[in-house]
Write an enzyme that holds these catalytic residues in place. Sequence first.
Site, PDB file in Angstrom:
ATOM      1  N   HIS A   1      -4.344   4.191   6.542  1.00  9.64           N
ATOM      2  CA  HIS A   1      -3.182   3.784   5.730  1.00  9.64           C
ATOM      3  C   HIS A   1      -1.870   4.121   6.430  1.00  9.64           C
ATOM      4  O   HIS A   1      -1.753   5.150   7.090  1.00  9.64           O
ATOM      5  CB  HIS A   1      -3.233   4.466   4.368  1.00  9.64           C
ATOM      6  CG  HIS A   1      -4.447   4.123   3.567  1.00  9.64           C
ATOM      7  ND1 HIS A   1      -4.490   3.040   2.730  1.00  9.64           N
ATOM      8  CD2 HIS A   1      -5.669   4.710   3.502  1.00  9.64           C
ATOM      9  CE1 HIS A   1      -5.695   2.976   2.158  1.00  9.64           C
ATOM     10  NE2 HIS A   1      -6.425   3.990   2.612  1.00  9.64           N
TER      11      HIS A   1
ATOM     12  N   ASP B   1       0.835  -1.206   0.000  1.00  7.03           N
ATOM     13  CA  ASP B   1       0.000   0.000   0.000  1.00  7.03           C
ATOM     14  C   ASP B   1       0.872   1.260   0.000  1.00  7.03           C
ATOM     15  O   ASP B   1       1.754   1.423   0.835  1.00  7.03           O
ATOM     16  CB  ASP B   1      -0.872  -0.056   1.265  1.00  7.03           C
ATOM     17  CG  ASP B   1      -1.755   1.162   1.476  1.00  7.03           C
ATOM     18  OD1 ASP B   1      -1.881   1.993   0.563  1.00  7.03           O
ATOM     19  OD2 ASP B   1      -2.335   1.266   2.583  1.00  7.03           O
TER      20      ASP B   1
END
Length: 551
Positions: A365, A192
């Site tokens: 995130h 990610d």
Amino acid sequence: MASKLKIIPLGGLNEIGKNLTVYEYQDDIIIVDCGLGFPDDDMLGVDLVIPDITYLVKNRDRVRGFFITHGHEDHIGALPYVLKEVNAPIYTTRLTAGLIEIKLEEHGLLEKTKMRTVEAGETVKAGCFSVEFIHVNHSIADSVAFAIGTPMGTVVHTGDFKIDPTPIDGEFIDLARLGALGKKGVLALLCDSTNVERKGYSTSESKVGESFDALFKDCGSRIIVTTFASNIHRLQQVIDVAHRYGRKVGITGRSMENATRVATELGYMKIPADTLVDMAMLKKLPKEKTVIITTGSQGETMSALYRMAFTGHRQVEIGPGDRVIISASAIPGNEVGISRVINELYRKGAEVFYDKLADLHVSGHACQEELKIMHALVKPKFFIPVHGEQRHLKFHALLAEQVGTAHENIVIAENGRVIELSRKSCKLAGSVPSGNVLVDGYGVGDVGSVVLRDRRHLAQDGMIVVVAAIDDYGMLMSGPDIITRGFVYVKESEQLMEELRLLAQSTIELCLDDRRPDFNAIKGRLKAELSEYLYKKTKRDPMILPVIMEV
């Protein structure tokens, strides 16, 4: 020649959203995630964007399964559309499965789809692949990363993740397992990249709970909270603090109601007794004893909060003294819509608290230091940054080099590019069809570049229709009549309309002769003459549609 492992991203690169990654070895294919994207501003009228799956349709008999990391729309939203073309089993965790089932039921696919729920720590065999589920922290419960065993070696696909030291459910990311994989040897890491530009560590979800407590304490008015429906931990914190201060909670908005129901049934949310009440019952209680949890954190025009703000909600009307808490950050492109709702809430006399004024949202995130930890634990031979725009991918590649990955072992790909891996090499090798498939209402893929071009043209300059009737002998029997939409207000421009009518008439008459009239030639000539005339007179270029009828 020895076979190689192929990794083919069909979405999620050079964009945020629409995640879909294909893993292929000889006769076996598995798919990681199957998400949608939201339309750009110039995609007029388009509802959703899904990946182009031409390659998967062509190879549908080789697909062994879909493996889904978590239940966000950009990872599950395209499933109902893709499953109609590529029917394969779905493997995912319980909460994600519950959210997928709602979508499949709406599309009439639930009975036709095989779904297996998998717990973190378990491994699923799919053709020559083995997929181990590894628990990670994210802004939705039951999120996992995958350790994908292949004949070439192990590939770690993180999905969306963060390292939260104080997670709401008490389930810490399984760093120990990731470290064990690293010691054993990892061929490649797909990681990610969303927050790679942010220094330090992401903030813990529990920080938002402290902000809620401060805003609920000593508040003598009704409280309305909006957040992402899928953020089960956020909803749990709102309900817990409401219960702490003796307030009843009502939930409005279909996605919010569905997410709460599924999470409660599966045990991911624990609602204290007598706290949740029906919205109709909530209206009868003193406002200072109530909390409403609603959809609308992104300013969506059909959402419950939007309808409350603009007096379109059947059960709730915002008024002076109401305290509105927007517990979400703006998805890029939604800033204008959110600002419109906030301004209207203020106009109604409400107090509004949002992310710029208080710690009401944290990202799901990983930031730079968390990403470094992931790289240091996994120790991949090759690195492929995913889930980000071009700048995120490039920045993540630099970060990987800082942590020790050799520059020549990092591959920045694009959607549709084939990445070939062997035990000794990782390189780009050819491409497959990829791109955006636009969903407009029930239509999937029937809105293409030509339709979008016409919509933009109509939106910018409007339309003029020229209607005339011509007989078999080439005589103008009626018209031409001029009809406009989105160009000028006819009553204010009667002279211009008359000039257009006369020009159209003379143009048609010039095209008519003793032979059978050529309707296509007449239409082409009308478009050219009227376009040139209008641009000179108005500096505008409306779409011109000649309608010539044969009588």
